[in-house]
Enzyme design. Structure first.
Site, PDB file in Angstrom:
ATOM      1  N   GLU A  47      58.782  84.849 -18.738  1.00 12.18           N
ATOM      2  CA  GLU A  47      59.545  83.985 -19.619  1.00 12.18           C
ATOM      3  C   GLU A  47      59.351  84.512 -21.037  1.00 12.18           C
ATOM      4  O   GLU A  47      58.212  84.709 -21.465  1.00 12.18           O
ATOM      5  CB  GLU A  47      59.034  82.542 -19.518  1.00 12.18           C
ATOM      6  N   ARG A 272      45.743  84.195 -10.041  1.00 13.23           N
ATOM      7  CA  ARG A 272      45.955  84.785 -11.355  1.00 13.23           C
ATOM      8  C   ARG A 272      44.648  85.354 -11.891  1.00 13.23           C
ATOM      9  O   ARG A 272      43.563  85.003 -11.426  1.00 13.23           O
ATOM     10  CB  ARG A 272      46.564  83.781 -12.333  1.00 13.23           C
ATOM     11  N   LYS A 282      49.521  81.436 -22.801  1.00  8.64           N
ATOM     12  CA  LYS A 282      50.398  81.855 -23.901  1.00  8.64           C
ATOM     13  C   LYS A 282      50.426  80.796 -24.997  1.00  8.64           C
ATOM     14  O   LYS A 282      50.531  81.118 -26.173  1.00  8.64           O
ATOM     15  CB  LYS A 282      51.815  82.107 -23.374  1.00  8.64           C
TER      16      LYS A 282
HETATM   17  P1  ATP Z   1      53.994  79.976 -18.762  1.00  6.14           P
HETATM   18  O1  ATP Z   1      52.956  78.929 -18.763  1.00  6.14           O
HETATM   19  O2  ATP Z   1      54.687  80.142 -20.066  1.00  6.14           O
HETATM   20  O3  ATP Z   1      54.902  79.968 -17.567  1.00  6.14           O
HETATM   21  P2  ATP Z   1      52.946  82.364 -17.592  1.00  6.14           P
HETATM   22  O4  ATP Z   1      51.639  82.975 -17.943  1.00  6.14           O
HETATM   23  O5  ATP Z   1      53.178  81.900 -16.203  1.00  6.14           O
HETATM   24  O6  ATP Z   1      53.136  81.267 -18.663  1.00  6.14           O
HETATM   25  P3  ATP Z   1      55.322  83.963 -17.314  1.00  6.14           P
HETATM   26  O7  ATP Z   1      56.081  84.639 -18.363  1.00  6.14           O
HETATM   27  O8  ATP Z   1      55.997  82.902 -16.539  1.00  6.14           O
HETATM   28  O9  ATP Z   1      54.043  83.384 -18.014  1.00  6.14           O
HETATM   29  O10 ATP Z   1      54.669  85.036 -16.362  1.00  6.14           O
HETATM   30  C1  ATP Z   1      55.370  86.080 -15.773  1.00  6.14           C
HETATM   31  C2  ATP Z   1      54.700  86.485 -14.511  1.00  6.14           C
HETATM   32  O11 ATP Z   1      53.360  86.861 -14.762  1.00  6.14           O
HETATM   33  C3  ATP Z   1      54.669  85.335 -13.530  1.00  6.14           C
HETATM   34  O12 ATP Z   1      55.060  85.817 -12.263  1.00  6.14           O
HETATM   35  C4  ATP Z   1      53.244  84.896 -13.534  1.00  6.14           C
HETATM   36  O13 ATP Z   1      52.883  84.404 -12.292  1.00  6.14           O
HETATM   37  C5  ATP Z   1      52.493  86.180 -13.893  1.00  6.14           C
HETATM   38  N1  ATP Z   1      51.241  85.854 -14.579  1.00  6.14           N
HETATM   39  C6  ATP Z   1      51.088  85.133 -15.696  1.00  6.14           C
HETATM   40  N2  ATP Z   1      49.793  84.992 -16.018  1.00  6.14           N
HETATM   41  C7  ATP Z   1      49.094  85.666 -15.088  1.00  6.14           C
HETATM   42  C8  ATP Z   1      47.700  85.915 -14.858  1.00  6.14           C
HETATM   43  N3  ATP Z   1      46.757  85.421 -15.661  1.00  6.14           N
HETATM   44  N4  ATP Z   1      47.351  86.670 -13.789  1.00  6.14           N
HETATM   45  C9  ATP Z   1      48.292  87.178 -12.978  1.00  6.14           C
HETATM   46  N5  ATP Z   1      49.614  86.972 -13.125  1.00  6.14           N
HETATM   47  C10 ATP Z   1      50.022  86.234 -14.170  1.00  6.14           C
END
Ligand code: ATP
Ligand code: MG
Length: 575
Positions: A47, A272, A282
């Site tokens: 996102e 994660r 974020k």
């Molecule tokens: P938000 O809370 O804004 O959704 P987010 O960290 O999930 O934050 P995204 O931009 O939706 O951010 O993440 C993109 C991809 O990265 C998603 O598929 C998410 O699952 C993965 N991702 C985000 N944070 C992690 C993490 N700490 N470890 C592994 N994968 C992650």
């Protein structure tokens, strides 16, 4: 058909099926059984509401890595369904960071917002099938009707609206007739379902906000749950890999695609990445930036990809870390020392050695001619003979590290002290003959003598010294600013804060130390932005992008000491 038996990792080595993580095992099995006609199609769906961090790198390496290893494809898709938090700046940074990490989407760059019209048509389809309805409950009422984990929810009074009325209201929602939050489109599933996600979840919200790509075209925006499966379906993704918190959403992912009767990828969840001494949310990272607690998203203390890049991380080090931690189904926290271990392993192989003095103490070699300069040979990288040698100038006035001299040395201090002989790296043996102090008793200068017979660093008579010091020639050295970094937080888990405080209370007040009077050897004049070096005996450093000829600036990437190797050694001894 993907060649399952010739799986290669990113180093081109065959890893063999035995070492597959659970996600790759699923993919390998699907290739074997022909489940997707042997196709492998993944995607990375950020996102654009912030910069990428090391947690995202785990997901990027997983999705792009699987595509590369199984002869498949990986799309870069921006999940831009929330106009209020998203910006083009984030889109640009995400593109730059994934490229820098070394991955390529081969032109398959997509935006969820490009599918808004199609998503809307799908919604109309569900309304016509009696599987979605317009609900007039406000957010608070909806929460009340929703029930709890132990109590079933209640049907919305609007649940049984006729199909024609629903279609009319949905169209008018889209046309902008209603204010924000006044109505939603909801899936008609089951208000008593033990899984709260299935209790008539919201598909569309009214939000009168400009979108960074679609402008004011839309005033209804799809929720993540409604949108995500459709995006995957449109792109014919085979394995939709996401993090564990979406496990409870999978039944909904499946419900939407089944209700529409469209192409249906498989959602797979993995744990994660959490890292000690840092935060990965974020929202929290944005707070640090907005409140000026760091210098920006690319502050070298941030766990963001651009912060790590500025700190001196190489893409190889980050990819190697992602490989080492692998993927599984259990949430855990990785020791930040492991990340730094992967970093050092890479830097040790690749960084040129140079000499720099961070806290200078002047040394005068009394028996060295005043007008003489010698160009001495220094090894660029003992780990890589092909890196060759360079010349470093030696002269009568030098700087050494202040902490390499103690006037009254304790036992076990083998470096310079009055009357003691040590080696200057690549140069000569020197002996300290005099200590010069200012009126307050501070040491300002050392006087030494050198032994010309020891040029290159060895004595022909076989006599030994116990220490080798780094140094720079005062007349030739370049002045530099050096920024030393430590963990951004003092607590292993910064999210655990005392009552009434938040994660920011755990910020490390000593995470940045700026040294302004450092000296580096003259060869560094040629160094470009982000070039990496090992300062001998001090650690790994890189040139900050703000560095210029007038003001050289270096960031410390990592100290030399590898705490992870120590931890591992202690663990082995215990066994
Ligand atoms: P938000 O809370 O804004 O959704 P987010 O960290 O999930 O934050 P995204 O931009 O939706 O951010 O993440 C993109 C991809 O990265 C998603 O598929 C998410 O699952 C993965 N991702 C985000 N944070 C992690 C993490 N700490 N470890 C592994 N994968 C992650
Ligand atoms: Mg997310």
């Amino acid at each position: 058909m993907a060649a399952v038996n010739s799986r290669k990792n990113s180093d081109g080595q065959d890893t063999g099926d035995a070492r597959l993580d659970f996600v790759r095992s699923i993919v390998a099995e699907d290739c074997k059984t022909g489940k997707w006609d042997g196709r492998v199609a993944t995607r990375f769906p950020p996102e654009p509401n912030g910069y990428l961090h090391i947690g995202h790198a785990k997901s990027i390496c997983l999705n792009f890595g699987i595509a590369a290893e199984f002869g498949g494809t990986c799309n870069l898709r921006f999940d831009d369904t929330n106009p209020q938090k998203e910006e083009q700046e984030y889109v640009d940074s995400i593109i730059e960071d994934i490229r820098w990490l070394g991955w390529d989407w081969e032109g398959r760059l997509y935006f969820a917002s490009d599918y808004f019209e199609q998503m809307y048509q799908y919604a109309v389809q569900l309304v016509k099938a009696g599987k979605a309805y317009v609900c007039d409950l406000g957010a608070d009422e909806m929460r009340e009707y929703r029930g709890t984990l132990t109590e079933p929810g209640r049907d919305s009074p609007y649940r049984n609206r006729g199909i024609e009325e629903n279609l009319d209201l949905l169209e008018r929602m889209r046309a902008g007739e209603f204010p924000d939050g006044s109505r939603t489109l909801r899936a008609k599933i089951d208000m008593a379902n033990p899984n709260l996600n299935l209790r008539d979840p919201i598909m569309y919200r009214i939000v009168h906000a400009s979108h960074h790509r679609t402008g004011d075209k839309w005033c209804i925006y799809p929720t993540y749950d409604w949108a995500h499966g459709l995006e995957d379906s449109v792109e014919k993704i085979t394995h939709s890999i996401c993090t564990l918190e979406f496990e409870n959403h999978r039944p909904l992912y499946d419900w939407f695609l089944d209700a529409l009767g469209v192409y249906h990828p498989q959602q797979i969840e993995f744990a994660r990445l959490n890292l000690s001494y840092t935060v990965m949310s974020k929202r929290k990272l944005l707070q640090l930036v907005q409140e000026g607690l760091v210098s920006g998203w690319d502050d070298p203390r941030m766990p963001t990809i651009c912060g790590m890049r500025r700190r001196g991380y190489s893409p190889e080090a980050i990819r190697s870390f992602c490989k080492v931690i692998s993927v599984n189904k259990f949430n855990s926290t990785i020791d930040i020392a492991l990340l730094e271990h992967c970093l050092r392993e890479d830097l040790n192989k690749t960084s040129a050695r140079v000499m720099a003095v961070l806290r200078p103490l002047k040394v005068i070699i009394e028996n060295y001619p005043e007008d003489k300069t010698e160009e001495l040979d220094a090894v660029n990288n003992p780990e890589d003979p092909s890196a060759g040698t360079r010349k470093v100038p030696f002269s009568r006035e030098l700087y050494i590290e202040r902490e390499d001299f103690i006037e009254e040395p304790p036992k076990k201090f083998y470096r310079l002290a009055p009357g003691r002989e040590v080696r200057l790296r690549y140069a000569y043996f020197v002996t300290c003959t005099d200590v010069i102090k200012d009126a307050d008793g501070n040491i300002v200068e050392l006087h030494c003598t050198y032994d010309p017979a020891t040029q290159g660093g060895d004595a022909p008579d076989g006599r030994k010294v116990k220490a080798t010091l780094h140094w720079v020639s005062a007349a030739h050295a370049l002045k530099a600013e050096v920024r030393l970094y430590d963990n951004l937080f003092t607590k292993e888990n910064p999210n655990e804060a005392e009552d009434g405080q938040d994660f920011k209370a755990n910020l490390n007040p000593n995470s940045l130390e700026v040294l302004t009077d450092c000296f580096v050897e003259p060869s560094l004049k040629e160094a470009g932005p982000l070039n990496r070096f090992q300062f001998e005996r001090l650690g790994y450093f890189c040139v900050d992008p703000d560095s210029s000829e007038d003001k050289l600036i270096f960031n410390r990437t990592a100290a030399l000491r590898d705490t992870w190797a120590k931890i591992r050694k202690a663990q082995k001894l215990q066994k």
